[in-house]
Design a protein around this motif. Structure first.
Motif, mmCIF file in Angstrom:
data_model
loop_
_atom_site.group_PDB
_atom_site.id
_atom_site.type_symbol
_atom_site.label_atom_id
_atom_site.label_comp_id
_atom_site.label_asym_id
_atom_site.label_seq_id
_atom_site.Cartn_x
_atom_site.Cartn_y
_atom_site.Cartn_z
ATOM 1 N N ALA A 173 0.836 -1.207 0.000
ATOM 2 C CA ALA A 173 0.000 0.000 0.000
ATOM 3 C C ALA A 173 0.870 1.256 0.000
ATOM 4 C CB ALA A 173 -0.911 -0.008 1.219
ATOM 5 N N ASN A 177 -3.327 5.331 -0.791
ATOM 6 C CA ASN A 177 -4.382 4.316 -0.817
ATOM 7 C C ASN A 177 -4.577 3.594 0.517
ATOM 8 O OD1 ASN A 177 -2.389 2.316 -0.944
ATOM 9 N ND2 ASN A 177 -2.468 2.197 -3.180
ATOM 10 N N ILE A 200 -5.881 -3.083 -4.509
ATOM 11 C CA ILE A 200 -4.558 -2.489 -4.758
ATOM 12 C C ILE A 200 -3.492 -3.570 -4.882
ATOM 13 C CG2 ILE A 200 -5.144 -0.297 -3.644
ATOM 14 C CD1 ILE A 200 -3.341 -1.262 -1.269
#
Ligand code: ATP
Ligand code: MG
Length: 414
Positions: A173, A177, A200
């Protein structure tokens, strides 16, 4: 009939008595801990809050345009105003700067028990320090404040946002995000958090490890199983809390707090008796000054929901600070009426709460009234007693009556 706006309340004399009493306890506690009170305006430029909490906060605010075309909002909280005030006027004060506030906040929320559109917060901010002991100092004030209220059934849950963030970054990450994921974790919406992490590209192993961290809840010993700077930091913080005598603090690595500016320690306090709206306090360490045009200054703060604390006390059957009228003065004749006024004035000057018949009622009716308002004593001012320089004092609890010299009356009532 005219109605109050939705989500607002009127407070009866009894309620105000309890509220003012509790407010006084909170202030005294903050002063005992070396914090000083400040006050800021009820309304601010809307931008102050959007800078801190993002544009979506506007939906939750009473925001409007004033007659000069300025964007104004009733404050939804007091941390941003405190930081604005600090950056503008307080940067030359010695640090750490320890401030507290008490005041109403406004949020356009769906009203329910423990959730209002106008409510009160008592909060504190410690500016200019960023270490385990300054964080512990702030938690200790929150804990001692709630403790002072007399509430017994509550827990303090302490986490560190760094632990989750590090794990998220390790799984791929980015700060950008991670933020929506943390917001889902804050609300305990685990499936939605899982979906975002999947989107993601985090592996399912990494996803489950993030979820597992949020499940670390319990005694501070659980930190022994965690490695890294953040957990070492928390270990030190817990040891200071122990030295401060704060016993009911738990580790809860699932405490997130939805907003990006929290950088390290985060904590919450719950009163389980309140059900869904059980959170009575939220806080953590953060840095906001640079958003408002100042240098970076690390701070730690909290806000206690004053109204929810009162509700929790009620659930425990506790009403703070019921004060009773000490003396109700009753003349037995027109001539004695004037005597009664001088007596009541003297009692008030001596700091004894006192009231006097203003309805020209009979003695019997006056006794009933004194009972109804909860007075402790009735002072009967009669012709015969007056001739001897005395009054009759009746204890409404026991019904006992004694003759007291008028001169000695304040002392006798004290
Ligand atoms: P919640 O998740 O319950 O909405 P929050 O995270 O919005 O709380 P904070 O902004 O941290 O709460 O505010 C601190 C405290 O103020 C909360 O813990 C709560 O006790 C109280 N509080 C927040 N919103 C309200 C409200 N609308 N009415 C009454 N008290 C509130
Ligand atoms: Mg809220």
């Amino acid at each position: 009939m005219s109605q109050r706006p939705r989500g607002t309340r009127d407070f009866t004399p009894d309620e105000m008595e309890a509220r003012r009493y509790l407010e006084g306890l909170f202030r005294t506690e903050a002063e005992l801990h070396g914090f000083k009170e400040i006050a800021t305006p009820i309304f601010e430029y809307t931008e102050l809050f959007t800078l801190k909490s993002g544009p979506n906060i506007v939906d939750e605010m009473y925001a409007f345009e004033d007659k000069g075309g300025r964007q104004i909002a009733l404050r939804p909280e007091l941390t941003a105003p405190t930081m604005r005030f600090f950056v503008n006027d307080l940067t030359n004060y010695p640090r750490p700067l320890k401030l507290f506030y008490f005041g109403q906040c406004f949020r356009y929320e769906r009203p329910q028990s423990g959730r209002y559109r106008e409510f009160f917060q008592f909060g504190a901010e410690l500016l200019g320090a960023a270490n385990p002991e300054s964080d512990a100092e702030v938690i200790a004030l929150a804990a001692d404040t709630i403790g002072r209220s007399g509430l017994t059934n509550y827990v303090i849950r302490i986490g560190h946002i760094g632990i989750l963030r590090e794990r998220l970054y390790k799984g791929g990450a980015t700060p950008a995000n991670a933020s929506p994921i943390l917001q889902k974790l804050d609300k305990k919406l685990f499936d939605e958090a899982r979906a975002l992490m999947g989107q993601i590209g985090m592996s399912s192993g990494d996803v489950e490890e993030v979820i597992r961290i949020t499940e670390v809840v319990g005694s501070p010993e659980l930190l022994e199983e965690q490695q890294g700077e953040a957990s070492d930091y928390l270990k030190e913080l817990f040891s200071v809390l122990t030295e401060y005598g704060i016993a009911n603090a738990q580790v809860d690595l699932g405490v997130v707090r939805g907003l990006d500016y929290y950088t390290g320690m985060v904590f919450e306090m719950d009163a389980p008796s309140l059900g869904a709206e059980k959170q009575i306090c939220g806080g953590g360490s953060y840095s906001l000054t640079e958003l408002f045009g100042g240098d970076k200054v690390f701070s730690t703060g909290f806000a206690i929901g004053f109204d929810r604390t009162l509700l929790a006390l009620e659930r425990e059957g506790l009403t703070p600070g019921k004060r009773r009228l000490q003396a109700y003065v009753v003349p037995t004749s027109d001539r004695m009426r004037h005597k009664a006024f001088t007596i009541v004035a003297r009692l008030r000057k001596e700091g004894i709460s006192a009231d006097v018949d203003l309805m020209r009622r009979s003695i019997g009716k006056n006794l009933k009234y004194a009972d109804a308002v909860g007075a402790r004593y009735v002072v009967i001012v009669g012709e015969k007693e007056d001739a001897q320089g005395s009054v009759t004092v009746r204890n409404l609890g026991s019904g006992d009556q004694t003759l007291v010299s008028t001169r000695e009356l304040p002392k006798a009532l004290k």
